[in-house]
Design a protein around this motif. Structure first.
Motif, short mmCIF file in Angstrom:
data_model
loop_
_atom_site.label_atom_id
_atom_site.label_comp_id
_atom_site.label_asym_id
_atom_site.label_seq_id
_atom_site.Cartn_x
_atom_site.Cartn_y
_atom_site.Cartn_z
N TRP A 120 0.63 4.19 -2.94
CA TRP A 120 0.40 5.61 -2.68
C TRP A 120 1.67 6.44 -2.91
O TRP A 120 1.59 7.61 -3.28
CB TRP A 120 -0.15 5.83 -1.28
CG TRP A 120 -1.59 5.41 -1.19
CD1 TRP A 120 -2.10 4.39 -0.47
CD2 TRP A 120 -2.69 6.00 -1.90
NE1 TRP A 120 -3.44 4.30 -0.68
CE2 TRP A 120 -3.83 5.28 -1.55
CE3 TRP A 120 -2.81 7.05 -2.80
CZ2 TRP A 120 -5.10 5.57 -2.04
CZ3 TRP A 120 -4.07 7.35 -3.30
CH2 TRP A 120 -5.19 6.62 -2.94
N ILE A 143 0.83 -1.21 0.00
CA ILE A 143 0.00 0.00 0.00
C ILE A 143 0.87 1.25 0.00
O ILE A 143 0.56 2.23 -0.70
CB ILE A 143 -0.96 -0.01 1.21
CG1 ILE A 143 -1.89 -1.21 1.15
CG2 ILE A 143 -1.75 1.28 1.30
CD1 ILE A 143 -2.80 -1.25 -0.06
N THR A 144 1.96 1.25 0.74
CA THR A 144 2.87 2.39 0.74
C THR A 144 3.47 2.61 -0.64
O THR A 144 3.60 3.75 -1.10
CB THR A 144 3.98 2.18 1.79
OG1 THR A 144 3.36 2.07 3.08
CG2 THR A 144 4.96 3.35 1.80
N CYS A 189 -6.48 3.15 9.85
CA CYS A 189 -7.44 2.03 9.88
C CYS A 189 -6.72 0.71 10.06
O CYS A 189 -7.15 -0.15 10.83
CB CYS A 189 -8.26 2.00 8.60
SG CYS A 189 -9.38 3.39 8.45
N TYR A 190 -5.62 0.51 9.38
CA TYR A 190 -4.85 -0.73 9.47
C TYR A 190 -4.29 -0.92 10.87
O TYR A 190 -4.38 -2.01 11.45
CB TYR A 190 -3.73 -0.71 8.43
CG TYR A 190 -2.94 -1.99 8.35
CD1 TYR A 190 -3.45 -3.09 7.69
CD2 TYR A 190 -1.69 -2.09 8.94
CE1 TYR A 190 -2.73 -4.28 7.61
CE2 TYR A 190 -0.96 -3.26 8.87
CZ TYR A 190 -1.49 -4.36 8.20
OH TYR A 190 -0.77 -5.52 8.13
N CYS A 197 -4.82 9.83 1.81
CA CYS A 197 -5.37 8.48 1.66
C CYS A 197 -4.47 7.45 2.32
O CYS A 197 -4.96 6.52 2.98
CB CYS A 197 -5.57 8.14 0.18
SG CYS A 197 -6.97 8.99 -0.56
N TRP A 198 -3.17 7.60 2.16
CA TRP A 198 -2.24 6.68 2.80
C TRP A 198 -2.35 6.77 4.32
O TRP A 198 -2.37 5.76 5.02
CB TRP A 198 -0.81 6.95 2.37
CG TRP A 198 0.18 6.08 3.07
CD1 TRP A 198 0.48 4.78 2.79
CD2 TRP A 198 0.98 6.43 4.21
NE1 TRP A 198 1.43 4.31 3.67
CE2 TRP A 198 1.75 5.30 4.56
CE3 TRP A 198 1.12 7.60 4.95
CZ2 TRP A 198 2.64 5.31 5.61
CZ3 TRP A 198 2.00 7.60 6.01
CH2 TRP A 198 2.76 6.47 6.33
N TRP A 254 -5.57 5.14 5.47
CA TRP A 254 -5.42 3.69 5.41
C TRP A 254 -4.55 3.19 6.56
O TRP A 254 -4.88 2.19 7.20
CB TRP A 254 -4.80 3.26 4.07
CG TRP A 254 -4.53 1.79 4.06
CD1 TRP A 254 -5.41 0.80 3.75
CD2 TRP A 254 -3.31 1.15 4.43
NE1 TRP A 254 -4.80 -0.42 3.90
CE2 TRP A 254 -3.52 -0.24 4.32
CE3 TRP A 254 -2.05 1.61 4.84
CZ2 TRP A 254 -2.52 -1.16 4.60
CZ3 TRP A 254 -1.07 0.69 5.13
CH2 TRP A 254 -1.31 -0.68 5.00
N LEU A 255 -3.45 3.87 6.83
CA LEU A 255 -2.54 3.45 7.90
C LEU A 255 -3.25 3.48 9.25
O LEU A 255 -3.10 2.55 10.05
CB LEU A 255 -1.31 4.34 7.92
CG LEU A 255 -0.24 3.94 8.93
CD1 LEU A 255 0.38 2.60 8.53
CD2 LEU A 255 0.82 5.01 9.03
#
Length: 90
Positions: A16, A12-13, A53-54, A46-47, A50-51
């Motif tokens: 993004w 994911i990183t 939430c993860y 967005c990253w 996401w981070l």
């Protein structure tokens, strides 16, 4: 086969990172600066979302609220049948 723990954040990183670092170089037009800024800000926010939430899912603060009946059914189905309800700490 199981995926190592570091793979999802790395993938994911990278995605993004590509959007926020590489894609702005391909921006064209009269508003090139605005487009580049939008791409970079979008990638970062967005990253970061996401981070968060993860990371929250790795160590949840609130667990499920289960009734005694549900606990007994789960224990029986998973092969850890509880003989006495005193064994269960609620």
């Amino acid at each position: 086969m199981t995926v190592p723990d570091y793979v999802p954040p790395l993938v994911i990183t990278c995605i993004w990172g590509f959007i926020g670092i590489i894609c702005p170089f391909f921006a064209r037009g009269p508003n090139k600066g605005v487009t580049q800024c939008c791409l970079m800000l979008t990638a970062v926010t967005c990253w970061l979302f996401w981070l968060c939430c993860y990371m929250t899912q790795l160590n949840p603060l609130i667990g499920p609220k289960l009734s005694m009946n549900e606990i007994m059914i789960m224990a029986r189905e998973w092969g850890n049948e509880i003989k006495d309800t005193m064994d269960v700490a609620v």
